[in-house]
Scaffold this motif. Structure first.
Motif, short mmCIF file in Angstrom:
data_model
loop_
_atom_site.label_atom_id
_atom_site.label_comp_id
_atom_site.label_asym_id
_atom_site.label_seq_id
_atom_site.Cartn_x
_atom_site.Cartn_y
_atom_site.Cartn_z
N UNK A 250 6.11 2.86 -2.25
CA UNK A 250 7.04 2.07 -3.12
C UNK A 250 7.85 1.33 -2.31
N UNK A 251 8.48 2.15 -0.88
CA UNK A 251 9.39 1.38 -0.29
C UNK A 251 8.93 0.43 0.89
N UNK A 252 8.05 0.92 1.48
CA UNK A 252 7.40 0.04 2.79
C UNK A 252 6.25 -0.84 2.62
N UNK A 253 5.57 -0.57 1.26
CA UNK A 253 4.54 -1.61 0.93
C UNK A 253 2.93 -0.80 1.27
N UNK A 254 1.90 -1.96 1.15
CA UNK A 254 0.80 -1.69 1.05
C UNK A 254 -0.06 -0.86 2.04
N UNK A 255 0.67 -0.83 3.27
CA UNK A 255 -0.23 0.16 4.25
C UNK A 255 0.05 1.55 4.08
N UNK A 256 0.85 1.92 2.96
CA UNK A 256 1.19 3.30 2.62
C UNK A 256 0.58 3.88 1.29
N UNK A 257 -0.47 2.88 0.70
CA UNK A 257 -1.00 3.25 -0.34
C UNK A 257 -1.80 4.43 -0.29
N UNK A 258 -1.51 5.61 -1.02
CA UNK A 258 -1.97 6.66 -1.11
C UNK A 258 -3.71 6.84 -1.02
N UNK A 259 -4.27 7.29 -0.10
CA UNK A 259 -5.82 7.31 -0.23
C UNK A 259 -6.40 8.12 -1.39
N UNK A 260 -7.23 7.30 -2.09
CA UNK A 260 -7.62 8.00 -3.56
C UNK A 260 -8.22 9.25 -3.17
N UNK A 261 -8.87 9.88 -2.33
CA UNK A 261 -9.12 11.06 -2.21
C UNK A 261 -8.15 12.12 -2.29
N UNK A 262 -6.81 11.73 -1.85
CA UNK A 262 -5.46 12.61 -1.72
C UNK A 262 -5.14 12.74 -3.17
N UNK A 263 -5.23 11.52 -3.98
CA UNK A 263 -4.91 11.64 -5.17
C UNK A 263 -6.01 12.63 -6.10
N UNK A 264 -7.24 12.51 -5.91
CA UNK A 264 -8.19 13.01 -6.57
C UNK A 264 -8.07 14.56 -6.19
N UNK A 265 -7.84 14.97 -4.99
CA UNK A 265 -7.76 16.56 -4.70
C UNK A 265 -6.62 17.00 -5.45
#
Ligand code: NAD
Length: 282
Positions: A250-265
């Motif tokens: 949210x604060x620093x942008x695209x390169x910090x988009x959470x990996x989908x596997x992290x969200x899924x776990x």
């Protein structure tokens, strides 16, 4: 004035480690959590850590007993903070929760007390703005596991006074840590770099580049990291790491988009060590 009485708010992974490290250094500590179970687990953890110090002959049994018994565990916030010199907040990485706690700390803690947050990524300026003493607020970012890790990032918000920074640095030294001074920016120094490494490792697992074991082994033997990025994420807690990534995204942008596997776990309840399963099974 030296800080001899502290209160730790939040008795989870970080709070219990901070409380133990301070108590072991002879500082008077009160621990607060809204969960009685968390307080109970923190008590067991702190007792066990003192036992280890006795076994290693770093402290006598009498000293360990005295310091352990000196720690007060309470589910009443006011009781925990009303007479302390420093409060260290270590609740979940949720801005609304931290700001609501800081409002209460401002009301309940003595006027001279310094209010610190152990946030990994968030703005101490925004948290301090909820209080009438923003000059006495800052972030003290400890590392996991606290008893072992030497570093504290001392993060100055917009209004943090030099006197507050000075006292916080001296407190860090008192409990045997080394401090670095950081000017506030999302993710500070360590989380900003470490979250990116961890996220890239997760992307590599998702892409089938290598197994978690081999990715961690590569970083340990190839770059001399003491832990691999995936075992470290499991230790941190994948829910905590996801909140860190979401804030940095949210604060620093695209390169910090959470990996989908992290969200899924996290959705599956695979939170790392604390739930028994993350990238590894415990
Ligand atoms: P955790 O989930 O292990 O513990 C959080 C604790 O806060 C829980 O015991 C919970 O009951 C308590 N809590 C929730 N609401 C509360 C309230 N209103 N009042 C009092 N207590 C409340 O979390 P953690 O991993 O210890 O993380 C705490 C903070 O430290 C977060 O800001 C996190 O980003 C930061 N941090 C975590 C790590 C890590 O490796 N886990 C490292 C550095 C910093």
């Amino acid at each position: 004035m030296t800080m001899t009485k502290i209160a730790v708010v939040g008795a989870g992974t970080m709070g219990k480690g901070i409380a133990f490290s301070a108590a072991a250094a002879g500082v008077s500590v009160k621990m607060h959590d809204v969960s009685d179970e968390a307080l109970k687990q923190a008590q067991i953890y702190v007792k066990d850590q003192f036992e280890r110090l006795v076994k290693k002959e770093k402290i006598t049994r009498e000293q360990a007993t005295k310091r352990f018994e000196g720690i007060q565990f309470t589910n009443e916030l006011k009781e925990a903070v009303y007479d302390c010199d420093l409060v260290i907040e270590a609740v979940l990485e949720v801005m609304e929760l931290k700001t609501s706690i800081f409002k209460q700390l401002d009301e309940f803690a003595p006027a001279h007390a310094i209010l610190a947050t152990n946030t990994s990524t968030m703005s101490p300026t925004e948290i301090a703005a909820q209080t009438m003493r923003p000059d006495q607020c800052l972030a003290l970012h400890f590392f996991n596991p606290v008893p072992k890790m030497k570093l504290i990032e001392v993060i100055c918000g917009l209004e943090t006074s030099e006197d507050t920074i000075d006292k916080a640095m001296r407190f860090g030294e008192t409990i045997g840590k080394e401090c670095v001074r950081i000017n506030e920016f999302p993710g500070f120094a360590v989380s900003r770099m470490n979250c990116l490494i961890g996220n890239e490792a997760m992307n590599m697992v998702m892409e089938g580049v290598a197994t978690p074991e081999d990715i961690d082994k590569a970083m340990k033997l190839g770059l001399n990291h003491p832990m691999g990025p995936l075992e470290l994420a499991d230790l941190v807690g994948l829910d905590t790491r996801l909140r860190n990534m979401e804030y940095l995204y949210k604060t620093l942008g695209e390169k910090y988009r959470p990996c989908p596997i992290l969200t899924k776990y996290v959705k599956a309840g695979r939170l790392g060590r604390k739930s028994g399963r993350g990238f590894y099974t415990y």
